[in-house]
Write an enzyme that holds these catalytic residues in place. Structure first.
Site, PDB file in Angstrom:
ATOM      1  N   LYS A  56      40.018  39.472  50.890  1.00 34.42           N
ATOM      2  CA  LYS A  56      39.967  40.748  51.619  1.00 34.42           C
ATOM      3  C   LYS A  56      38.518  41.214  51.791  1.00 34.42           C
ATOM      4  CE  LYS A  56      38.965  43.577  48.001  1.00 34.42           C
ATOM      5  NZ  LYS A  56      38.017  44.704  47.903  1.00 34.42           N
ATOM      6  N   GLU A 104      30.679  41.363  47.371  1.00 34.99           N
ATOM      7  CA  GLU A 104      31.165  40.049  46.977  1.00 34.99           C
ATOM      8  C   GLU A 104      31.536  39.171  48.173  1.00 34.99           C
ATOM      9  OE1 GLU A 104      31.271  38.341  44.338  1.00 34.99           O
ATOM     10  OE2 GLU A 104      31.323  39.616  42.572  1.00 34.99           O
ATOM     11  N   GLY A 139      29.742  45.446  31.791  1.00 31.17           N
ATOM     12  CA  GLY A 139      29.142  45.797  33.070  1.00 31.17           C
ATOM     13  C   GLY A 139      29.037  47.297  33.248  1.00 31.17           C
ATOM     14  N   GLY A 140      27.906  47.720  33.809  1.00 30.18           N
ATOM     15  CA  GLY A 140      27.662  49.155  33.988  1.00 30.18           C
ATOM     16  C   GLY A 140      27.614  49.574  35.437  1.00 30.18           C
ATOM     17  N   GLY A 190      33.113  49.520  36.877  1.00 28.10           N
ATOM     18  CA  GLY A 190      33.168  49.453  35.423  1.00 28.10           C
ATOM     19  C   GLY A 190      33.026  50.836  34.806  1.00 28.10           C
ATOM     20  N   ARG A 213      31.742  48.514  50.508  1.00 34.84           N
ATOM     21  CA  ARG A 213      30.440  47.833  50.601  1.00 34.84           C
ATOM     22  C   ARG A 213      30.498  46.680  51.589  1.00 34.84           C
ATOM     23  NH1 ARG A 213      31.064  48.403  44.909  1.00 34.84           N
ATOM     24  NH2 ARG A 213      31.601  46.212  44.688  1.00 34.84           N
ATOM     25  N   ASN A 214      31.577  45.908  51.540  1.00 32.46           N
ATOM     26  CA  ASN A 214      31.700  44.747  52.419  1.00 32.46           C
ATOM     27  C   ASN A 214      31.825  45.170  53.881  1.00 32.46           C
ATOM     28  OD1 ASN A 214      31.964  42.265  50.531  1.00 32.46           O
ATOM     29  ND2 ASN A 214      33.291  43.805  49.610  1.00 32.46           N
TER      30      ASN A 214
END
EC number: 1.1.1.8
Length: 420
Positions: A279, A369, A94-95, A99, A343-344
């Site tokens: 979380k 996510e 993953g980039g 990662g 982000r979340n």
């Protein structure tokens, strides 16, 4: 002329049990009036007993700190480094931002260590190899020259000693199935991905061995409060590695720990993974509260309730309560819920401000996510018969079946019950 009366001699009374730092837990002070006693301002230094107690406290603190430093130096002197010395190649799947940050971190650990990044985007691959920058996520951060990118899974995985998996959870199963033929059965997989697979409710510890068709594939979960940007900037960070294989957890600790990255070990894989997944959902709830300008009281109430909900479900699934209060639990929750880099949390703020989920997700270049995980969490809660009011409200908002305003009203009107 009558003599002036000033409070003078202090009558001290000590009570309570002895403390390791203080001679006594409580001191009651009684002022006794005494005529013709007017102390000079420059001579006031405090009653002798209080002065001595203060000096004793400082001495105890100094000795305690010196003991801690000696213990730390002794421990570091005995710390093993053979894992890092033996490691020749690490592959990162993953980039994305995390990662990339972990690839840079591992590459800095030892000169000559080859770190291969398996990426999808040929433009990103070229940028890393030619300019030593991930042009998509960290265009201003130079990567170590021993970080090499490739789009070829066979090349990336050949002769790797360790593998860091940084592919989003929802894409991990199909991705790993596609490269399984190149994965050595003994290659330790260190999962950086947090979340639950939407349809199966599986965590990465279940996804990885199934996708690779190897139930004995060595597995480690890495989690804790860690933003990729701060790792790239070498800021002090602490995380935890969890594995049922204690020797493997210790080996990964040796591989990753540095002067600015602390790595604790744990055997509670379930606790570390479920806390890391839930979380993200709670962070969306925290963002919604912020986006609606509901204030600090409400934020504290919501996050503490969310922490309880995570503990309820995690312990029903076999996790240790101490894991939920550790780095991968409370630590990660605090970071993700309260800091704007999350982000979340950002998704939640924008939802609370009135934006639609489709508009929010279409404008983001990274995966939040918690959006996909929310529905899976509720299905998991039903399976284990646990009520999760806050996390359920988030899932309903994401499904566009409940507005943030209505959710707040319903949550505030829940029965007043004993805290558990």
């Amino acid at each position: 002329m009558a003599a002036s009366v000033q409070p003078a001699c202090l009558d001290l009374h000590f009570s309570g049990k002895h403390s390791p730092l203080l001679k006594h837990n409580s001191i009651s002070v009684r002022c006794v009036s005494s005529p013709n006693v007017i102390p000079e301002a420059d001579s006031i230094t405090g009653p002798p007993d209080i002065i001595n107690t203060s000096r004793d406290q400082r001495k105890v603190v100094r000795i305690a700190w010196e003991k801690l430093v000696r213990w730390s130096r002794s421990w570091r002197a005995k710390a093993k480094t053979d894992v890092l010395e033996r490691t020749r190649k690490v592959v990162v799947l993953g980039g994305g931002s995390f990662g990339t940050a972990m690839a840079a971190h591992v590459a800095k650990r030892k000169e000559g260590l080859e770190v291969n990044m398996l990426v999808r985007d040929s433009f990103v691959c070229q940028s890393i190899n030619e300019n030593h920058h991930n042009c998509k996520y960290f265009p201003e951060h130079k990567l170590p020259e021993n970080v090499i990118a490739t789009t070829d899974a066979k090349v990336a995985l050949l002769d790797a000693d360790y593998c860091l998996h940084a592919v989003p959870v929802q894409f991990s199963s199909s991705f790993l199935e596609g490269i399984s033929e190149y994965v050595d059965p003994g290659l330790p997989i260190i999962s950086l991905s947090k979340g639950l697979e939407l349809n199966t409710l599986r965590m990465m510890s279940q996804i990885i061995p199934t996708a690779l068709k190897n139930p004995r594939q060595p597995f480690v979960a890495l989690s804790g409060p860690s933003f990729a940007l701060e790792l790239m900037n070498n800021l002090p960070t602490a995380m935890v590695v969890a594995s049922k294989d204690k020797k493997l957890a210790n080996a990964v600790q040796q591989l990753l720990a540095s002067s600015y990255l602390r790595i604790n070990t744990s055997s509670d894989v379930t606790g570390v993974e479920i806390a890391g997944a839930l979380k993200n959902v709670l962070a969306i709830a925290a963002g919604i509260v912020d986006g609606m300008n509901l204030g600090n009281n409400s934020m504290a109430a919501l996050v503490s309730q969310g922490c309880s909900e995570i503990r309820w479900l995690a312990t029903k699934m076999g996790a240790k309560p101490t894991t939920i209060t550790g780095l991968s639990g409370t630590g990660d929750i605090m970071l993700t819920c309260f800091v704007n880099l999350s982000r979340n949390r950002t998704v939640g703020v924008r939802l609370g401000s009135g934006e639609t989920l489709d508009d929010i997700l279409s404008s983001m270049n990274q995966v939040a996510e918690g959006v996909a995980t929310a529905g899976a969490v509720i299905a998991l809660a039903q399976k284990y018969n646990v009520k999760l009011p806050v996390l359920t409200a988030v899932a309903k908002i994401i499904d566009n079946e409940l507005t943030p305003t209505k959710a707040v009203l319903e949550l505030m009107n829940l029965p007043q019950i004993e805290e558990v």
